[in-house]
Scaffold this active site. Structure first.
Site, mmCIF file in Angstrom:
data_model
loop_
_atom_site.group_PDB
_atom_site.id
_atom_site.type_symbol
_atom_site.label_atom_id
_atom_site.label_comp_id
_atom_site.label_asym_id
_atom_site.label_seq_id
_atom_site.Cartn_x
_atom_site.Cartn_y
_atom_site.Cartn_z
ATOM 1 C CG HIS A 162 9.681 0.761 2.351
ATOM 2 N ND1 HIS A 162 8.619 -0.081 2.642
ATOM 3 C CD2 HIS A 162 9.414 1.923 2.986
ATOM 4 C CE1 HIS A 162 7.755 0.567 3.409
ATOM 5 N NE2 HIS A 162 8.220 1.780 3.639
ATOM 6 C CG HIS A 166 7.476 5.928 1.260
ATOM 7 N ND1 HIS A 166 6.132 5.638 1.320
ATOM 8 C CD2 HIS A 166 8.061 5.238 2.281
ATOM 9 C CE1 HIS A 166 5.908 4.796 2.334
ATOM 10 N NE2 HIS A 166 7.060 4.537 2.925
ATOM 11 C CE1 TYR A 177 3.202 6.245 4.976
ATOM 12 C CE2 TYR A 177 3.282 7.261 7.149
ATOM 13 C CZ TYR A 177 3.686 6.274 6.271
ATOM 14 O OH TYR A 177 4.564 5.306 6.696
ATOM 15 C CD GLU A 186 4.825 2.139 5.179
ATOM 16 O OE1 GLU A 186 5.510 1.094 5.239
ATOM 17 O OE2 GLU A 186 5.327 3.256 5.026
ATOM 18 C CG HIS A 264 4.658 1.006 9.246
ATOM 19 N ND1 HIS A 264 4.431 2.306 9.660
ATOM 20 C CD2 HIS A 264 5.649 1.076 8.320
ATOM 21 C CE1 HIS A 264 5.272 3.124 9.022
ATOM 22 N NE2 HIS A 264 6.012 2.404 8.201
HETATM 23 ZN ZN LIG Z 1 7.321 3.309 4.593
#
Ligand SMILES: [Zn+2]
Length: 444
Positions: A162, A166, A177, A186, A264
């Site tokens: 993950h 990014h 973001y 995300e 998230h």
């Molecule tokens: Zn993340």
């Protein structure tokens, strides 16, 4: 939704109350110095090859330790090709970076995160009891976890994938973001993190568990993982953590000022679309849906691309495979109620803060970490034994001097409410006084 609904306030207070033994960090000053350096790096633009990397030039990656401090990258422990160190965090980071490089190189013909073979630096043992992992724009960083709720953040390889992703996103679509483009950022990290996990385990899309961060919780926590891509909102339900707040459909999209606009939380929507596309296409996720998502990510989409814009890009990419593939991908987005569109704009707006507290209250909510878990705390001035220290700190804080925001993936975001005035500050922009204030309010 109002700003405190990622986890209900009474549960957040229980999390805070479960950590009464932590002292105020002695590393705040060092953190600030490091963060200032990080800001300098960002201002100079993407330039990953510098400083410590020169010592191991020619190698693909290397793993460092911060030795529970905050100096980055710290001390070199294991360079690429060196034998196992015996430190589980170091060796897990090593395997995760190696696997991430192999995934992007062997499946998508991408050389490292920048496409030009950049040396990858990973640092483990960042700070003490640190419940997070992040990509700071130049390197990967992992905490050890607090040992009560979270174990070390190198344990689940998909968390490492993950963070690596990014970096890939930064060098490709560079999705902002914040809001929908942030939730896409995300979700793309979860998608390729899951592809990494599935590829290393040799599991097809149909065989995969689609969990992100499995194994990160201590055994006492009632939860399987941080997130579920196949069933967002079902990964955990625990007295301390609350319930997994992820949503799986545009019908349930969460408008919030926390967590850079719920990045998230709303990432559950494109996550579910990726799961549906991968299982709809069949075979291996990294080969089928992964190739389509990678093609969309590198198709020249704008940084403010929203869900509808990305859905259109994935369908276009799938059309290059076959009409059936395009149909499967289109169906996936339809099931999460995203209508593919071209030329749509950002959708990254942030709703105005709501629910200002009373004028005698000073509160903070910390959100934005890779876990998606928020914590809150407050002091009612004049009634709380911490009041005197809080007042002293506030006397030294000039709220008007807090600069413009520059969110980084998975770094904490602090929402202060100081006697009714809302202030939002990124972790890497916290002054020592505000850092101490947040620790007082969160009882850390
Ligand atoms: Zn993340």
């Amino acid at each position: 939704m109002s700003r405190c609904q990622i986890v209900p306030p009474f549960l957040l207070e229980r999390i805070a109350a479960s950590h009464p033994d932590r002292g105020v960090s002695a590393t705040s000053r060092i953190t600030l110095q490091i963060d200032a350096r990080l800001r300098g790096r960002r201002e100079s633009g993407p330039a990953p090859l510098a400083g410590p990397m020169a010592a191991v030039a020619g190698d693909a990656f290397s793993v460092y330790t911060a030795a529970n401090g905050s100096d980055l990258p710290g001390s070199l422990v294991r360079a690429a090709g060196a034998p196992a160190s015996g430190d589980p965090a170091v060796d897990e980071a090593y395997s995760g970076v190696e696997g991430s490089l192999a995934l992007f190189s062997e499946v998508y013909a991408r050389s490292s995160y920048d496409g030009k073979g950049a040396h990858v630096v990973a640092t483990v043992h960042y700070e003490k009891d640190y419940d997070n992992a992040f990509w700071d724009g130049s390197q990967l960083v992992f905490g050890d976890g607090d040992g009560k709720v979270f174990r070390r953040f190198t344990t689940p390889v998909d968390v490492l994938g993950h963070e690596f992703t990014h970096a890939v996103t930064q060098y490709t679509a560079n999705l902002t973001y914040q809001g929908q483009s942030g939730a896409l950022n995300e979700s793309i990290s979860d998608a390729f993190g899951s592809c990494l996990k599935q590829r290393l385990a040799g599991r097809s899309a149909a065989e995969a568990d689609w969990l992100i961060g499995e194994g990160i919780f201590e055994p006492s926590i009632q939860g399987k993982a941080l997130r579920s891509m196949s069933a967002p909102g079902t990964a955990y339900d625990d007295p301390t953590l609350g319930k997994d707040p992820q949503v799986a459909s545009m019908d349930d999209y969460v408008d919030t000022v926390e967590d850079n606009g719920g990045v998230h939380t709303n990432s559950g929507i494109p996550n579910k679309a990726f799961y549906l596309a991968a299982t709809g296409l069949g075979g291996d996720s990294w080969d089928g849906a992964g190739r389509v998502w990678y093609a969309a990510l590198t198709s020249g989409i704008r940084p403010d691309t929203d869900f509808a814009g990305f859905a259109a890009a994935t369908i276009t990419a799938a059309q290059a495979v076959s009409a059936q593939a395009a149909e499967a991908v289109g169906s996936a987005w339809e099931q999460v109620k995203v209508t593919p569109a071209s030329g749509s704009s950002g959708g990254t707006g942030v709703p105005a803060p709501t629910g200002t507290a009373g004028t005698s209250v000073v509160s903070v909510t910390r959100s934005g970490g890779v876990t998606g878990v928020s914590r809150s705390g407050h002091v009612r001035l004049g009634e709380d034994p911490r009041s005197e220290r809080v007042e002293a700190l506030l006397a030294q804080v000039d709220l008007a001097s807090v600069g413009s925001r520059d969110p980084q993936p998975d770094r904490f975001v602090y929402h202060f409410n100081i006697r009714g005035e809302e202030v939002v500050i990124d972790e890497h922009d916290l002054s020592p006084n505000l850092h101490e204030l947040s620790r007082l309010l969160l009882e850390e």
